[in-house]
Design an enzyme around this catalytic site. Structure first.
Site, PDB file in Angstrom:
ATOM      1  N   LEU B  37       0.820  -1.212   0.000  1.00  0.00           N
ATOM      2  CA  LEU B  37       0.000   0.000   0.000  1.00  0.00           C
ATOM      3  C   LEU B  37       0.858   1.268   0.000  1.00  0.00           C
ATOM      4  O   LEU B  37       2.025   1.245   0.404  1.00  0.00           O
ATOM      5  CB  LEU B  37      -0.900   0.007   1.241  1.00  0.00           C
ATOM      6  CG  LEU B  37      -1.925  -1.129   1.354  1.00  0.00           C
ATOM      7  CD1 LEU B  37      -2.575  -1.106   2.752  1.00  0.00           C
ATOM      8  CD2 LEU B  37      -2.990  -0.996   0.269  1.00  0.00           C
ATOM      9  N   SER B 110       1.898  -1.425  -7.196  1.00  0.00           N
ATOM     10  CA  SER B 110       1.685  -2.614  -8.045  1.00  0.00           C
ATOM     11  C   SER B 110       0.658  -3.550  -7.415  1.00  0.00           C
ATOM     12  O   SER B 110       0.975  -4.657  -6.997  1.00  0.00           O
ATOM     13  CB  SER B 110       3.011  -3.332  -8.332  1.00  0.00           C
ATOM     14  OG  SER B 110       3.781  -3.565  -7.165  1.00  0.00           O
TER      15      SER B 110
END
Lengths: 205, 205
Positions: B37, B110
């Site tokens: 995150l 990602s």
């Protein structure tokens, strides 16, 4: 499990500077941009330079069709927009390698002046070394290492540089290699001498 | 003009192998892919690893938002297709750096497993080291170093990972860093120990 000897290390956060990487590598990062017709010897000279510099202890890397067109740029075709994007991405990747401290070479026809100038503009003065492979098309066509001129003349390839698409030579390149008039070794020596003169090759042990 | 001492050099054409570059660098190229995150500490850990490894004489490079989003990927937005292309290009650039022999790190959220797995598939087994930053969103949101969670909660950013877009944690990452439970230094030491255990760090003088 190998024990890590990290007990008395002073750790640092924050970026490592490019200068620290260049000190480690004992060289200055730069982007040597070969441009010229298909068959003019761009890749041959680039790999000859690479071989000699690695032997001297320098870190080099060559970006060419083999590692770019089949990877990063495999989703690009040969339209005008895609050709420009192709060169743009190569310039940006070259900039990253230069920031890493690597002596970086690109071996692409890169026929349009505006695209090459855009790549140059990404870098600081002195970092971009444009090398014109000034070889007559007749010589390139006689060599025709990939059989591309033959296909272009037969109409099997459209928009081929020098046949039915223009090649815009740089007006003020850092180096001109008249490859038809010297061996690859002599051409590579000229590139290396340029780097030495610019202080980009400090003695690696 | 500096004279080039090239008179008795044996020149070689053809590619320098990756193994030759790795011998020069005294290390093995690899791609350490941090995922997690916003605010989970990806960049902090990556730069801490870089600092320590460069101090030990290794060549590292970090790809992150600063040098990718404003350069190579500046023509990409945040649609699903553009997010996938963003990660694809990062994987391809990472592959080039690994081929150059560099210990390469990427610090991007990602969030999608498929995109990360596609990057992994570009590399050989053992070259791709996925590092999950396993930090609760509450911790990340408390840190909120860029004020992004605040904007996302206020609806000023749409599709923010963890708020209104999913984060798909890797099911089998090479390393898990519970960053809330250790210092950045301890986390970086864990990454370096992994590289040592894998033989990717041979002693640089």
């Amino acid at each position: 499990m190998t024990e890590i000897k990290a007990t008395n290390i002073t750790w640092h956060e924050g970026h490592v500077s490019r200068a620290e990487r260049e000190k480690l590598l004992k060289q200055g990062g730069c982007l040597i941009w070969f441009t010229g017709l298909s068959g003019s010897g761009k890749s041959t000279i680039a790999y000859t330079v690479e071989h000699e510099l690695v032997k001297r202890g320098h870190l080099c890397y060559v970006l060419d069709g083999d590692n770019i067109r089949h990877g990063l740029n495999k989703n690009l075709g040969f339209s005008a927009a895609d050709r420009a994007e192709n060169i743009r991405r190569i310039g940006e990747v070259g900039k990253l390698f230069v920031d890493c401290g690597v002596i970086t070479m690109t071996a692409f026809i890169s026929p349009y002046r505006a695209d090459r100038d855009a790549a140059r503009a990404l870098l600081k003065p002195g970092e971009f070394v444009e090398v014109l492979m000034d070889v007559p098309i007749e010589t390139c066509e006689t060599r025709d290492p990939k059989g591309l001129y033959k296909k272009a003349r037969a109409g099997e390839i459209k928009g081929f540089t020098g046949i039915d698409d223009p090649y815009e030579a740089p007006s003020n390149p850092e180096l001109v290699i008249k490859n038809g008039e010297c061996t690859p070794q002599e051409a590579a020596a000229k590139v290396i001498q340029y780097l030495e003169n610019r202080g980009l090759l400090r003695a690696a042990k």
